[in-house]
Design an enzyme around this catalytic site. Sequence first.
Site, PDB file in Angstrom:
ATOM      1  N   TRP A 100       0.931  -1.260   0.055  1.00 57.72           N
ATOM      2  CA  TRP A 100       0.182   0.121   0.019  1.00 57.72           C
ATOM      3  C   TRP A 100       0.779   1.336  -0.144  1.00 57.72           C
ATOM      4  O   TRP A 100       0.702   2.075  -0.635  1.00 57.72           O
ATOM      5  CB  TRP A 100      -0.955  -0.005   1.020  1.00 57.72           C
ATOM      6  CG  TRP A 100      -1.866  -1.232   1.068  1.00 57.72           C
ATOM      7  CD1 TRP A 100      -2.226  -2.093   1.981  1.00 57.72           C
ATOM      8  CD2 TRP A 100      -2.789  -1.481  -0.019  1.00 57.72           C
ATOM      9  NE1 TRP A 100      -2.896  -3.064   1.726  1.00 57.72           N
ATOM     10  CE2 TRP A 100      -3.615  -2.632   0.259  1.00 57.72           C
ATOM     11  CE3 TRP A 100      -3.459  -0.614  -1.188  1.00 57.72           C
ATOM     12  CZ2 TRP A 100      -4.711  -3.149  -0.461  1.00 57.72           C
ATOM     13  CZ3 TRP A 100      -4.499  -1.247  -1.694  1.00 57.72           C
ATOM     14  CH2 TRP A 100      -4.882  -2.508  -1.572  1.00 57.72           C
ATOM     15  N   ASP A 167      -1.890   6.610   6.275  1.00 52.86           N
ATOM     16  CA  ASP A 167      -2.874   5.859   5.822  1.00 52.86           C
ATOM     17  C   ASP A 167      -3.128   5.056   7.082  1.00 52.86           C
ATOM     18  O   ASP A 167      -2.302   4.219   7.379  1.00 52.86           O
ATOM     19  CB  ASP A 167      -2.296   5.232   4.645  1.00 52.86           C
ATOM     20  CG  ASP A 167      -3.036   3.979   4.180  1.00 52.86           C
ATOM     21  OD1 ASP A 167      -4.287   3.703   4.818  1.00 52.86           O
ATOM     22  OD2 ASP A 167      -2.742   3.260   3.070  1.00 52.86           O
ATOM     23  N   LYS A 191     -11.853  -1.659   6.477  1.00 46.51           N
ATOM     24  CA  LYS A 191     -11.034  -2.514   7.449  1.00 46.51           C
ATOM     25  C   LYS A 191     -11.528  -2.404   8.882  1.00 46.51           C
ATOM     26  O   LYS A 191     -11.502  -3.506   9.583  1.00 46.51           O
ATOM     27  CB  LYS A 191      -9.536  -1.972   7.112  1.00 46.51           C
ATOM     28  CG  LYS A 191      -9.054  -2.150   5.819  1.00 46.51           C
ATOM     29  CD  LYS A 191      -8.647  -3.341   5.290  1.00 46.51           C
ATOM     30  CE  LYS A 191      -8.319  -3.217   3.578  1.00 46.51           C
ATOM     31  NZ  LYS A 191      -7.606  -2.512   3.276  1.00 46.51           N
TER      32      LYS A 191
HETATM   33  C1  LIG Z   1      -6.909  -1.843   1.960  1.00 45.28           C
HETATM   34  C2  LIG Z   1      -5.809  -0.936   2.208  1.00 45.28           C
HETATM   35  C3  LIG Z   1      -5.868   0.102   1.240  1.00 45.28           C
HETATM   36  C4  LIG Z   1      -6.915   0.146  -0.220  1.00 45.28           C
HETATM   37  O1  LIG Z   1      -8.076   0.709   0.087  1.00 45.28           O
HETATM   38  P1  LIG Z   1      -8.993   0.807  -0.959  1.00 45.28           P
HETATM   39  O2  LIG Z   1     -10.067   1.606  -0.271  1.00 45.28           O
HETATM   40  O3  LIG Z   1      -9.561  -0.315  -1.319  1.00 45.28           O
HETATM   41  O4  LIG Z   1      -8.654   1.730  -1.920  1.00 45.28           O
HETATM   42  C5  LIG Z   1      -4.928   1.127   1.377  1.00 45.28           C
HETATM   43  N1  LIG Z   1      -4.115   1.130   2.540  1.00 45.28           N
HETATM   44  C6  LIG Z   1      -4.087   0.141   3.221  1.00 45.28           C
HETATM   45  C7  LIG Z   1      -3.257   0.394   4.527  1.00 45.28           C
HETATM   46  C8  LIG Z   1      -4.971  -0.878   3.234  1.00 45.28           C
HETATM   47  O5  LIG Z   1      -5.062  -1.958   3.944  1.00 45.28           O
END
Ligand SMILES: *Cc1c(COP(=O)(O)O)cnc(C)c1O
Length: 357
Positions: A100, A167, A191
């Site tokens: 990511w 993030d 998540k």
């Molecule tokens: C799943 C995830 C993403 C991507 O998220 P989307 O909403 O599917 O674009 C980005 N960063 C992390 C740490 C993730 O676990």
Amino acid sequence: MKKVHNFNAGPCVLPKEAINASIEALKDFVGTGMSVIEVSHRSKEWQAVMDETVALWKELLNIPEGYQVLFLGGGASTQFYMVPMNFMEKKAAYLETGVWAKKAIKEAKAFGEVVIVASSADTTFNYIPKKYTIPTDADYFHITTNNTIYGTEIREDIDSPIPLIADMSSDIMSRPIDVSKYTLIYGGAQKNVGPAGVTFVIVKESALGKVSRYLPTMVNYKTHIDDGSMFNTPPVFSILVMNETLKWVKRNGGVKVMQQRNEEKAMMLYNEIDRNSMFVGTAEKDSRSIMNVGFVMAEPYKDKEEAFMAFAKERGMVGIKGHRSVGGFRASLYNACPKESVEALVAAMQEFEKLNK
Ligand SMILES: *Cc1c(COP(=O)(O)O)cnc(C)c1O
């Protein structure tokens, strides 16, 4: 309904109460005689949900004055380019801790110079680099607090001499955070705080408006601040489920209690991984994530991987297959994952050891 132990990495297990309340709103939204997906997003009933959801975010994370909470579309992946477009004039610094982070870096490179201050790519991202220098002439420093695929996590709010952007897709609301240390926090809700379809952004308003490039309307955070995340039609159902999920977090004692429960669940599983000679953890101990626990069969038992997968499946475990880049197993222990599911997984590991060693 079949009873399972859901360890999916995302979309993930959500509180049953939140799902049931959302089903009610899908049938009849607060007595309007319409489904929540049929009402106007300009109605006072919907506005009340938006206001309450923002208030829940602010309360649960103790978000200080001067920060805005936004609910956007496009997933965390859209933030990978919205962040550099809004904050990078010339140069930005990134910590490379997984796939990511790499995707965020790739997008940022389109808008200026990217300095990778440290990377754990050399060992399939099984640790969080700790020794690095953040360049003070960069516009911001970007981190991925929880590396969902590798099961590593930065479990503290680090000090950065330049604006810190994180993030937090897979560990938001898993522990209290000091929001004042960050300029922007973002993530996909799916998540730990809701279903897919809504992206949360917490942004320090005074940090915006400093880049010289033209920002397309939808890419500019100010657009969404000015219109209360309703410049365009918001993903109403996803926001509603997130609202119900956050109310559940609040009813259960808030983020501090989530942290205690999450640590307890993770310790239970890590203790078993460390005790059980048939399994080994994939992440270095000082980088272990509380949210995603990665493990593989120990060297002499490599050929038993499929057998354990089947054994666990028979006992109701879902979603424990590791990401294809790591292999083995990954159990995601998000807020709504009950302790009983972790106990069931630990019991399966113990039983498997008795039968196979
Ligand atoms: C799943 C995830 C993403 C991507 O998220 P989307 O909403 O599917 O674009 C980005 N960063 C992390 C740490 C993730 O676990």
